[in-house]
Scaffold this motif. Sequence first.
Motif, PDB file in Angstrom:
ATOM      1  N   THR A  33     -16.032  81.159  39.422  1.00 44.68           N
ATOM      2  CA  THR A  33     -17.310  80.791  38.798  1.00 44.68           C
ATOM      3  C   THR A  33     -17.627  79.306  38.951  1.00 44.68           C
ATOM      4  N   GLN A  34     -16.643  78.546  39.376  1.00 48.78           N
ATOM      5  CA  GLN A  34     -16.782  77.093  39.480  1.00 48.78           C
ATOM      6  C   GLN A  34     -17.110  76.452  38.129  1.00 48.78           C
ATOM      7  N   MET A  35     -16.794  77.152  37.050  1.00 45.71           N
ATOM      8  CA  MET A  35     -17.033  76.639  35.701  1.00 45.71           C
ATOM      9  C   MET A  35     -15.722  76.095  35.136  1.00 45.71           C
ATOM     10  N   LEU A  36     -15.867  75.199  34.174  1.00 40.38           N
ATOM     11  CA  LEU A  36     -14.691  74.622  33.515  1.00 40.38           C
ATOM     12  C   LEU A  36     -13.996  75.700  32.692  1.00 40.38           C
ATOM     13  N   PHE A  37     -12.744  75.988  33.034  1.00 37.78           N
ATOM     14  CA  PHE A  37     -11.971  77.026  32.347  1.00 37.78           C
ATOM     15  C   PHE A  37     -11.217  76.462  31.143  1.00 37.78           C
ATOM     16  N   GLY A  38     -10.697  75.258  31.299  1.00 38.31           N
ATOM     17  CA  GLY A  38      -9.927  74.651  30.217  1.00 38.31           C
ATOM     18  C   GLY A  38      -9.362  73.307  30.650  1.00 38.31           C
ATOM     19  N   VAL A  39      -8.411  72.817  29.874  1.00 38.42           N
ATOM     20  CA  VAL A  39      -7.760  71.545  30.201  1.00 38.42           C
ATOM     21  C   VAL A  39      -6.248  71.725  30.089  1.00 38.42           C
ATOM     22  N   GLU A  40      -5.546  71.036  30.956  1.00 38.75           N
ATOM     23  CA  GLU A  40      -4.087  71.036  30.890  1.00 38.75           C
ATOM     24  C   GLU A  40      -3.643  69.714  30.261  1.00 38.75           C
ATOM     25  N   ALA A  41      -2.905  69.827  29.168  1.00 38.19           N
ATOM     26  CA  ALA A  41      -2.424  68.631  28.458  1.00 38.19           C
ATOM     27  C   ALA A  41      -1.051  68.244  28.990  1.00 38.19           C
ATOM     28  N   THR A  72     -14.884  77.840  23.913  1.00 37.04           N
ATOM     29  CA  THR A  72     -14.220  78.849  24.745  1.00 37.04           C
ATOM     30  C   THR A  72     -13.170  78.240  25.672  1.00 37.04           C
ATOM     31  N   LEU A  73     -13.031  76.926  25.668  1.00 33.01           N
ATOM     32  CA  LEU A  73     -12.051  76.285  26.554  1.00 33.01           C
ATOM     33  C   LEU A  73     -10.631  76.695  26.184  1.00 33.01           C
ATOM     34  N   VAL A  74      -9.790  76.778  27.198  1.00 38.61           N
ATOM     35  CA  VAL A  74      -8.380  77.107  27.001  1.00 38.61           C
ATOM     36  C   VAL A  74      -7.552  75.824  27.110  1.00 38.61           C
ATOM     37  N   HIS A 104       4.814  54.036  19.752  1.00 34.36           N
ATOM     38  CA  HIS A 104       3.655  54.836  20.189  1.00 34.36           C
ATOM     39  C   HIS A 104       3.299  54.597  21.654  1.00 34.36           C
ATOM     40  N   GLU A 105       4.317  54.652  22.506  1.00 30.35           N
ATOM     41  CA  GLU A 105       4.075  54.444  23.932  1.00 30.35           C
ATOM     42  C   GLU A 105       3.721  55.747  24.653  1.00 30.35           C
ATOM     43  N   PHE A 106       3.722  56.861  23.922  1.00 25.22           N
ATOM     44  CA  PHE A 106       3.392  58.151  24.551  1.00 25.22           C
ATOM     45  C   PHE A 106       1.915  58.482  24.357  1.00 25.22           C
ATOM     46  N   GLN A 107       1.350  59.064  25.387  1.00 24.23           N
ATOM     47  CA  GLN A 107      -0.081  59.398  25.383  1.00 24.23           C
ATOM     48  C   GLN A 107      -0.266  60.773  26.028  1.00 24.23           C
ATOM     49  N   VAL A 108      -1.152  61.567  25.461  1.00 26.69           N
ATOM     50  CA  VAL A 108      -1.474  62.860  26.062  1.00 26.69           C
ATOM     51  C   VAL A 108      -2.686  62.675  26.969  1.00 26.69           C
ATOM     52  N   VAL A 109      -2.550  63.058  28.233  1.00 21.13           N
ATOM     53  CA  VAL A 109      -3.671  63.002  29.187  1.00 21.13           C
ATOM     54  C   VAL A 109      -4.079  64.435  29.505  1.00 21.13           C
ATOM     55  N   TYR A 110      -5.370  64.612  29.859  1.00 21.96           N
ATOM     56  CA  TYR A 110      -5.926  65.959  30.044  1.00 21.96           C
ATOM     57  C   TYR A 110      -6.498  66.101  31.444  1.00 21.96           C
ATOM     58  N   LEU A 111      -6.099  67.161  32.103  1.00 24.73           N
ATOM     59  CA  LEU A 111      -6.576  67.452  33.454  1.00 24.73           C
ATOM     60  C   LEU A 111      -7.494  68.668  33.399  1.00 24.73           C
ATOM     61  N   PRO A 112      -8.719  68.575  33.968  1.00 26.75           N
ATOM     62  CA  PRO A 112      -9.641  69.733  33.935  1.00 26.75           C
ATOM     63  C   PRO A 112      -9.111  70.875  34.799  1.00 26.75           C
ATOM     64  N   VAL A 113      -9.291  72.097  34.310  1.00 25.55           N
ATOM     65  CA  VAL A 113      -8.918  73.303  35.063  1.00 25.55           C
ATOM     66  C   VAL A 113     -10.199  74.109  35.311  1.00 25.55           C
ATOM     67  N   VAL A 114     -10.520  74.336  36.595  1.00 22.93           N
ATOM     68  CA  VAL A 114     -11.780  74.975  36.983  1.00 22.93           C
ATOM     69  C   VAL A 114     -11.508  76.389  37.477  1.00 22.93           C
ATOM     70  N   ASP A 115     -12.324  77.341  37.035  1.00 28.08           N
ATOM     71  CA  ASP A 115     -12.257  78.714  37.534  1.00 28.08           C
ATOM     72  C   ASP A 115     -12.799  78.725  38.961  1.00 28.08           C
ATOM     73  N   THR A 116     -11.967  79.111  39.933  1.00 28.30           N
ATOM     74  CA  THR A 116     -12.363  79.034  41.341  1.00 28.30           C
ATOM     75  C   THR A 116     -13.465  80.019  41.700  1.00 28.30           C
TER      76      THR A 116
END
Length: 561
Positions: free
Chosen positions: A426-434, A489-491, A412-424
């Motif tokens: 609206t400056q609102m959080l659009f989703g996360v990239e796994a 609503t996050l993608v 179990h050495e693998f881990q999923v990390v999440y990067l925020p994706v922002v709508d340029t």
Amino acid sequence: MFTESSLEALKSLHNAIWVYDVELYKIRWANDQALLFWEADSEEELYQRDFKKNMSEAIYTLLSNNLVEYRRGHEHTQWWTLFPKNKRKEIYCHYSGIELCDGRTAMLAQVIVTRELLETELSLHLSTTTVSLWDAQGRLKSANPMFIDLYGESLGQFAELFFSKRQADEVWEKAFDNSEFEVEIFLPTPLGEQWHSLHLRVNQTLQGDVLVVRQFDVTERKQQELHHKHLAVVDPLTQLRNRYGVLQQLEGFAAKGLSFSLFFIDLDNFKTINDYYGHEQGDKLLRALADRLRFRFSSSLSIARLGGDEFLLVDACDVALEQVADQLINAVSEPFNLEVLGDLRITASIGIANFPSDGESVDAIIRHADAAMYEAKGRGKSTFVYFSQNISNGIKRRHQMRQLLGKAVSQHEFQVVYLPVVDTQTQMLFGVEAQLQWNSPELGVIKPFEFMPVAEENGMASTLEYYALEKSCQQMKEWINISHGDFGTLVLMIDISVRQLSCHKFISSIRALFQANRMAPKHVMLQVIGSANLDNEFALKGLLKLREMGLKNCAVWICFK
């Protein structure tokens, strides 16, 4: 001398090849044709055979003496009789040395032709035999009718049998020095130039020494032997040297201390041509390319087809390497006007390595040129790359990853990390990239662009991609629950290979994941990693399969990286 690590290059050759460990009385390695020759049930059964039981001390001594010669770089070819499962087989075989992994030397045997095959193909019983008797001054004393029929009445001196007096003197001296001598030699005759087997014996008489010469016309058999030797080193499709042939040549260059440069050529996306037009058309293209390379680079030391769409050009180190590489790329990329294929353009990636500066053995220099070629593919293809220490370090790192990858999954050495994706806008959080990340205790943090190609080689890429998708869906479900629906609503953006979208089992697993985690498919963006040409078609087929499962109103986003 060949090394044990080079044996896989010989696996697919059409003639039987095996490695015999003289000291342990065992066959250590054999290709498929050798298994047939030895009438073995399997590799394991052949490797377990003990050849000590039926081996005389005389034969063991002979083989041990041969090992000494092999260590000095000597090779020899001769007829030999073997008894696989008590079945007599006479073979014309090439013997040389091979360095084992433990530093010892073993015998590398390559069957050129069997007597059974020769007798079937050549009908050796039709060969003619002539007998002649010569005095100590080289004058003809007597001859049988076959000799007269061949040479007539005019021939009177021994030297007249040969192309030159020097050649005649060498044979004469060896016969009288040893009392008996045998040789296969190319001779001029009234019927044209022929191969003859000469058996010479010196007899003592009251009138002095005489030389008895028996001649066997072996022209057809010799031509077949030469033909089989040719097949052993030549690629039948392109008539270039094959892998074994060029390895022999490079080993010869290295033994003489010669420097040379390797250009490892791999055609880009050649599988596309085979898939669309069929292997017959792909073979036509390979033959056309081989002809072009042979014509354009006739002054090179060697050109070979290693197999598939891989070629190797060998040149002297003092040539302008960059210029040769550019000429190779241009030669490959010029259109091929072929029936069915039309004006077809292809490209190639090339890796360059120099001997001995980039590797002290033939095996190492080919591996390094191959590694440089893959580096060229990674830089966009249709280019060339010189081997460097950085590439060497990359080879070592990839080798370490191959060794550690299996353990990494189980521990179990693998881990999923999440990067925020922002709508340029609206400056609102659009989703996360796994992104899947490998936290290796030995190698540190490894990103997917580095370990996924290794996982592809190990057959573990599908497992890792499904793991990342599964964990991401579970995490999204947890976030939605914690936020009481605010994150609904996050993608979710996640990388998927083109290969996965063409896999029915993987497509089915997506639906199961969506259902298990109550996720709306429209909130998933699959970022498909692959080529935007052929691979795009595979991705669209996968998309259609998703819609066929009842997801017709769902928006599945396809992006190509």
